[in-house]
Design a protein around this motif. Structure first.
Motif, PDB file in Angstrom:
ATOM      1  N   ASN A 128      -0.482   9.312   0.535  1.00 51.05           N
ATOM      2  CA  ASN A 128      -1.004   9.010  -0.794  1.00 51.05           C
ATOM      3  C   ASN A 128      -2.496   9.323  -0.912  1.00 51.05           C
ATOM      4  O   ASN A 128      -2.960   9.836  -1.932  1.00 51.05           O
ATOM      5  CB  ASN A 128      -0.761   7.547  -1.146  1.00 51.05           C
ATOM      6  CG  ASN A 128       0.699   7.241  -1.412  1.00 51.05           C
ATOM      7  OD1 ASN A 128       1.476   8.149  -1.700  1.00 51.05           O
ATOM      8  ND2 ASN A 128       1.076   5.975  -1.311  1.00 51.05           N
ATOM      9  N   MET A 129      -3.234   9.017   0.145  1.00 42.96           N
ATOM     10  CA  MET A 129      -4.677   9.263   0.113  1.00 42.96           C
ATOM     11  C   MET A 129      -4.982  10.758   0.082  1.00 42.96           C
ATOM     12  O   MET A 129      -5.876  11.210  -0.640  1.00 42.96           O
ATOM     13  CB  MET A 129      -5.342   8.612   1.317  1.00 42.96           C
ATOM     14  CG  MET A 129      -5.394   7.089   1.231  1.00 42.96           C
ATOM     15  SD  MET A 129      -6.493   6.497  -0.085  1.00 42.96           S
ATOM     16  CE  MET A 129      -8.068   7.062   0.514  1.00 42.96           C
ATOM     17  N   GLN A 130      -4.232  11.547   0.865  1.00 44.23           N
ATOM     18  CA  GLN A 130      -4.459  12.988   0.867  1.00 44.23           C
ATOM     19  C   GLN A 130      -4.200  13.577  -0.521  1.00 44.23           C
ATOM     20  O   GLN A 130      -4.916  14.467  -0.974  1.00 44.23           O
ATOM     21  CB  GLN A 130      -3.551  13.666   1.905  1.00 44.23           C
ATOM     22  CG  GLN A 130      -3.919  13.397   3.358  1.00 44.23           C
ATOM     23  CD  GLN A 130      -5.187  14.117   3.785  1.00 44.23           C
ATOM     24  OE1 GLN A 130      -5.840  14.787   3.002  1.00 44.23           O
ATOM     25  NE2 GLN A 130      -5.544  13.958   5.049  1.00 44.23           N
ATOM     26  N   LEU A 178       0.812  -1.217   0.000  1.00 36.72           N
ATOM     27  CA  LEU A 178       0.000   0.000   0.000  1.00 36.72           C
ATOM     28  C   LEU A 178       0.844   1.264   0.000  1.00 36.72           C
ATOM     29  O   LEU A 178       0.310   2.366  -0.160  1.00 36.72           O
ATOM     30  CB  LEU A 178      -0.932   0.015   1.211  1.00 36.72           C
ATOM     31  CG  LEU A 178      -2.084  -1.005   1.161  1.00 36.72           C
ATOM     32  CD1 LEU A 178      -2.866  -1.005   2.469  1.00 36.72           C
ATOM     33  CD2 LEU A 178      -3.004  -0.714   0.002  1.00 36.72           C
ATOM     34  N   ASP A 179       2.158   1.136   0.195  1.00 37.53           N
ATOM     35  CA  ASP A 179       3.014   2.325   0.100  1.00 37.53           C
ATOM     36  C   ASP A 179       3.165   2.797  -1.347  1.00 37.53           C
ATOM     37  O   ASP A 179       3.471   3.962  -1.602  1.00 37.53           O
ATOM     38  CB  ASP A 179       4.400   2.032   0.679  1.00 37.53           C
ATOM     39  CG  ASP A 179       4.347   1.866   2.194  1.00 37.53           C
ATOM     40  OD1 ASP A 179       3.611   2.647   2.830  1.00 37.53           O
ATOM     41  OD2 ASP A 179       5.017   0.960   2.722  1.00 37.53           O
ATOM     42  N   LEU A 234      -7.745  -7.233   5.680  1.00 43.48           N
ATOM     43  CA  LEU A 234      -6.527  -7.842   6.222  1.00 43.48           C
ATOM     44  C   LEU A 234      -5.332  -7.136   5.605  1.00 43.48           C
ATOM     45  O   LEU A 234      -5.201  -7.059   4.379  1.00 43.48           O
ATOM     46  CB  LEU A 234      -6.487  -9.338   5.889  1.00 43.48           C
ATOM     47  CG  LEU A 234      -7.719 -10.158   6.300  1.00 43.48           C
ATOM     48  CD1 LEU A 234      -7.517 -11.631   5.940  1.00 43.48           C
ATOM     49  CD2 LEU A 234      -8.001  -9.993   7.791  1.00 43.48           C
ATOM     50  N   LEU A 235      -4.424  -6.615   6.452  1.00 41.86           N
ATOM     51  CA  LEU A 235      -3.326  -5.765   5.998  1.00 41.86           C
ATOM     52  C   LEU A 235      -1.979  -6.396   6.322  1.00 41.86           C
ATOM     53  O   LEU A 235      -1.857  -7.229   7.217  1.00 41.86           O
ATOM     54  CB  LEU A 235      -3.433  -4.389   6.664  1.00 41.86           C
ATOM     55  CG  LEU A 235      -4.711  -3.625   6.271  1.00 41.86           C
ATOM     56  CD1 LEU A 235      -4.992  -2.511   7.246  1.00 41.86           C
ATOM     57  CD2 LEU A 235      -4.584  -3.093   4.862  1.00 41.86           C
ATOM     58  N   PRO A 236      -0.930  -5.975   5.581  1.00 41.68           N
ATOM     59  CA  PRO A 236       0.386  -6.599   5.781  1.00 41.68           C
ATOM     60  C   PRO A 236       1.116  -6.044   7.008  1.00 41.68           C
ATOM     61  O   PRO A 236       0.894  -4.910   7.430  1.00 41.68           O
ATOM     62  CB  PRO A 236       1.142  -6.221   4.505  1.00 41.68           C
ATOM     63  CG  PRO A 236       0.533  -4.917   4.089  1.00 41.68           C
ATOM     64  CD  PRO A 236      -0.918  -5.010   4.472  1.00 41.68           C
ATOM     65  N   GLY A 237       1.978  -6.865   7.595  1.00 44.40           N
ATOM     66  CA  GLY A 237       2.970  -6.401   8.567  1.00 44.40           C
ATOM     67  C   GLY A 237       2.378  -5.879   9.854  1.00 44.40           C
ATOM     68  O   GLY A 237       1.304  -6.256  10.305  1.00 44.40           O
ATOM     69  N   ILE A 251     -14.597   1.417  -1.224  1.00 45.52           N
ATOM     70  CA  ILE A 251     -13.764   2.213  -0.327  1.00 45.52           C
ATOM     71  C   ILE A 251     -12.342   2.244  -0.870  1.00 45.52           C
ATOM     72  O   ILE A 251     -11.803   1.223  -1.300  1.00 45.52           O
ATOM     73  CB  ILE A 251     -13.758   1.616   1.095  1.00 45.52           C
ATOM     74  CG1 ILE A 251     -15.164   1.614   1.676  1.00 45.52           C
ATOM     75  CG2 ILE A 251     -12.818   2.400   2.007  1.00 45.52           C
ATOM     76  CD1 ILE A 251     -15.250   0.930   3.019  1.00 45.52           C
ATOM     77  N   TYR A 252     -11.723   3.427  -0.851  1.00 45.67           N
ATOM     78  CA  TYR A 252     -10.296   3.549  -1.132  1.00 45.67           C
ATOM     79  C   TYR A 252      -9.525   3.411   0.172  1.00 45.67           C
ATOM     80  O   TYR A 252      -9.940   3.932   1.205  1.00 45.67           O
ATOM     81  CB  TYR A 252      -9.972   4.911  -1.749  1.00 45.67           C
ATOM     82  CG  TYR A 252     -10.184   4.980  -3.236  1.00 45.67           C
ATOM     83  CD1 TYR A 252      -9.268   4.388  -4.100  1.00 45.67           C
ATOM     84  CD2 TYR A 252     -11.285   5.639  -3.768  1.00 45.67           C
ATOM     85  CE1 TYR A 252      -9.447   4.451  -5.478  1.00 45.67           C
ATOM     86  CE2 TYR A 252     -11.476   5.709  -5.138  1.00 45.67           C
ATOM     87  CZ  TYR A 252     -10.547   5.105  -5.983  1.00 45.67           C
ATOM     88  OH  TYR A 252     -10.731   5.176  -7.332  1.00 45.67           O
ATOM     89  N   ILE A 253      -8.375   2.727   0.107  1.00 41.05           N
ATOM     90  CA  ILE A 253      -7.494   2.615   1.263  1.00 41.05           C
ATOM     91  C   ILE A 253      -6.057   2.834   0.814  1.00 41.05           C
ATOM     92  O   ILE A 253      -5.660   2.445  -0.291  1.00 41.05           O
ATOM     93  CB  ILE A 253      -7.633   1.246   1.974  1.00 41.05           C
ATOM     94  CG1 ILE A 253      -6.776   1.223   3.251  1.00 41.05           C
ATOM     95  CG2 ILE A 253      -7.283   0.094   1.039  1.00 41.05           C
ATOM     96  CD1 ILE A 253      -7.021   0.003   4.121  1.00 41.05           C
TER      97      ILE A 253
END
Length: 567
Positions: A199-201, A63-64, A113-116, A192-194
């Motif tokens: 990045n989102m801003q 997601l980065d 479910l997200l990484p790390g 939904i965007y995540i």
């Protein structure tokens, strides 16, 4: 002054055309970044990004690098408004799938479910119209309106949701309560965007920028063309275009990313929804009035009256009717707007050959047609898109078509105003020249009257000086028989004795035909001979001296002469 030929009009409008093309290019760029750029940077999900039983597994996704759009099915419990604590207790009632449009209220659970390690992310979406309450990881985060289990307890609302959330043990759990008693269609609970907050801003800024700048553009166009109308009231298209910009200023502010909600957070959803519907009806009316005032003989009398009558009926209906009923009927008004747009385009195209022949096709007509075609194409594209047919883009492009129409119409209005100013200047110059000519004619008439009065006075003085027994008067012709003088008004004709005698004889036989022999014997006291030309020469000199006056000596063939005075 602008020429009435299309070539000259096009040449004169070149600076305006270039300016309009430049603005259009900038506007397309502004549309590209929040739309095309955003979709390239944050592509719609493929199958790996779709939910499985209401769960998105993003544990292997970086997601980065980019934001991700999460769509698909959700886990929901129908006809229930549940808190995060209450939802597990009724897990056996849960359904996996898309919440039906006709379900008035429900609660959905979305798990990501997200990484790390645990870290902060940002979630973004437009709200589920028409009321919802959002919990993230068991904590209440935002209300949009007020969800309820009946029409009385449910209060609709709308907002652009932007929430910073922190994952817990690599999981973000979202509970969304929602109710809809105001519209025939529901909304997806996913969508939904995540991504990371930075990045989102950036993505949100791109998205919000478009709506804000478009609103600013419409506001500027409204003010500028309202001022132009106030300055040049004879050119009414500026007024209709200003009102059209005002309609789309308000509509843009309350749709898509809803920038007006930030300015007026207390406005009722119902009021905003009805205003949006009314704006469509008003747009149809204004388009017809604009086309009618801008193009001669384009909008026919009865079709326009029928369409405006139908649009007018929609306005009070939207004000008074229930929003559910409005949501079912408004497609008719939108279809009528499409028909209106198509009708104007067809009518313009049909009249193009005649305008070319009459040299009445101007730049503003051409650029308006281009704008209408752009708007028509994008609205057709969006109509297909809403029917799940994606012919070109995977999102709506109607706003860029409307913007193209507005910008093209802006250029058309400026060119039309320029032509109006030129015609006004020409009319003012002609009016000034006519006034100046009238003033000169009045002065000349006054001088002529004064001269005529002076001539009359002098003539009276002249007549008064001649003894009556030696005075012969015929109109403005006065003869002094003792002095042998003849005066035409006040001018001495300088007649020889023979000429004087001939004229006196003719005057005394006014309007009678007298023979050459009689004149000759009276003047020369002897019979005329066949070769004697003295009378003919004298008559010729008399005619020259009387030329330009009301008197003439007419020759009567075979009989002689007649002295005449014209009326």
């Amino acid at each position: 002054m602008l020429s009435n030929t299309p070539r000259s009009s096009l040449k004169r409008c070149t600076p305006t055309a270039l300016a309009a093309l430049l603005i259009l290019a900038v506007s397309v760029a502004l549309w590209y970044f929040p739309k095309e750029y955003a979709y390239r940077r944050n592509p719609p999900p493929d199958q790996n990004h779709m939910s499985v039983d209401g769960v998105w597994d993003m544990s292997r996704f970086d997601l980065d690098s980019q934001n991700v759009f999460l769509g698909g099915e959700v886990e929901y419990i129908p006809y229930a408004l549940l808190t995060p604590e209450e939802f597990p207790a009724r897990k056996d009632e849960a359904v996996i799938g898309k919440v039906p449009d006709d379900m008035p209220f429900a609660t959905a659970r979305l798990r990501i479910l997200l990484p790390g390690e645990d870290r902060t992310y940002m979630l973004s979406s437009t709200s589920i119209d028409y009321s919802e309450r959002i919990y993230v990881n068991g904590e209440w985060r935002q209300d949009v309106g007020q969800p309820g289990d009946s029409r009385v307890t449910s209060i609709p609302g709308s907002a652009y949701i932007k929430l910073e959330v922190r994952s817990e043990n690599g999981v973000i759990e979202i509970i969304r309560q929602s109710s809809n008693f105001v519209h025939k269609e529901g909304s997806g609970y996913a969508g939904i965007y995540i991504g990371t907050p930075g990045n989102m801003q950036q993505m949100i800024a791109h998205q919000e920028m478009f709506g804000t700048l478009v609103m600013g553009l419409y506001l500027c166009l409204f003010v500028v063309h309202l001022v132009l109308f106030l300055l040049f009231r004879d050119y009414r298209p500026n007024l209709w275009f200003a009102l059209l910009c005002l309609c789309w200023l308000l509509r843009t502010g309350f749709t898509d990313y809803k920038p007006m909600w930030s300015l007026f957070p207390g406005l009722s959803w119902t009021v905003i929804y009805k205003l949006g519907c009314i704006s469509i009806a008003l747009t149809g009316i204004i388009l017809l009035l604009l086309a009618k005032s801008q193009f001669k003989d384009i909008v026919q009398k009865w079709p326009s009256r029928i369409a405006i009558g139908i649009y007018t009926v929609f306005v009070p209906f939207y004000i008074a009717a229930d929003t559910v009923l409005i949501s079912k009927v408004k497609i008719g008004c939108e279809a009528l707007l499409g028909i209106t747009l198509g009708y104007i385009i067809v009518r313009i195209v049909m009249t193009l050959p005649g305008r070319l022949r009459k040299q009445e096709l101007y730049f503003d007509h051409c650029v308006t047609l281009v704008g209408l075609l752009a708007a028509g194409f994008t609205l057709l594209h969006d109509t297909l898109y809403y029917q799940d047919i994606k012919p070109l883009f995977t999102y709506e492009i109607g706003e860029i078509g409307i913007m193209a129409l507005m910008l093209c119409q802006m250029a058309a209005m400026f060119c039309g105003t320029m032509r109006q100013v030129a015609e006004a200047k020409q009319g003012a110059r002609i009016a000034w020249e006519n006034a100046e000519l009238a003033r000169k004619n009045e002065t000349l008439a006054m001088l002529q009257a004064q001269n005529a009065q002076k001539d009359l006075d002098l003539h009276r003085q002249l007549v008064a000086q001649i003894p009556k027994e030696h005075l012969v008067v015929s109109g403005s012709l006065t003869m002094n028989t003792i002095a042998g003088q003849a005066f035409l008004r006040n001018d001495d004709l300088l007649l020889s004795p023979k000429e004087f005698a001939i004229l006196l004889y003719l005057i005394r036989h006014d309007n009678q035909v007298v023979s050459r022999e009689a004149i000759y014997e009276s003047v020369w006291q002897q019979p005329i001979t066949e070769k004697d030309q003295a009378l003919t020469s004298s008559i010729s000199r008399l005619r020259s001296k009387l030329a330009g006056s009301e008197y003439r000596i007419a020759a009567v063939r075979g009989q002689g002469y007649r002295f005449e005075k014209s009326l």
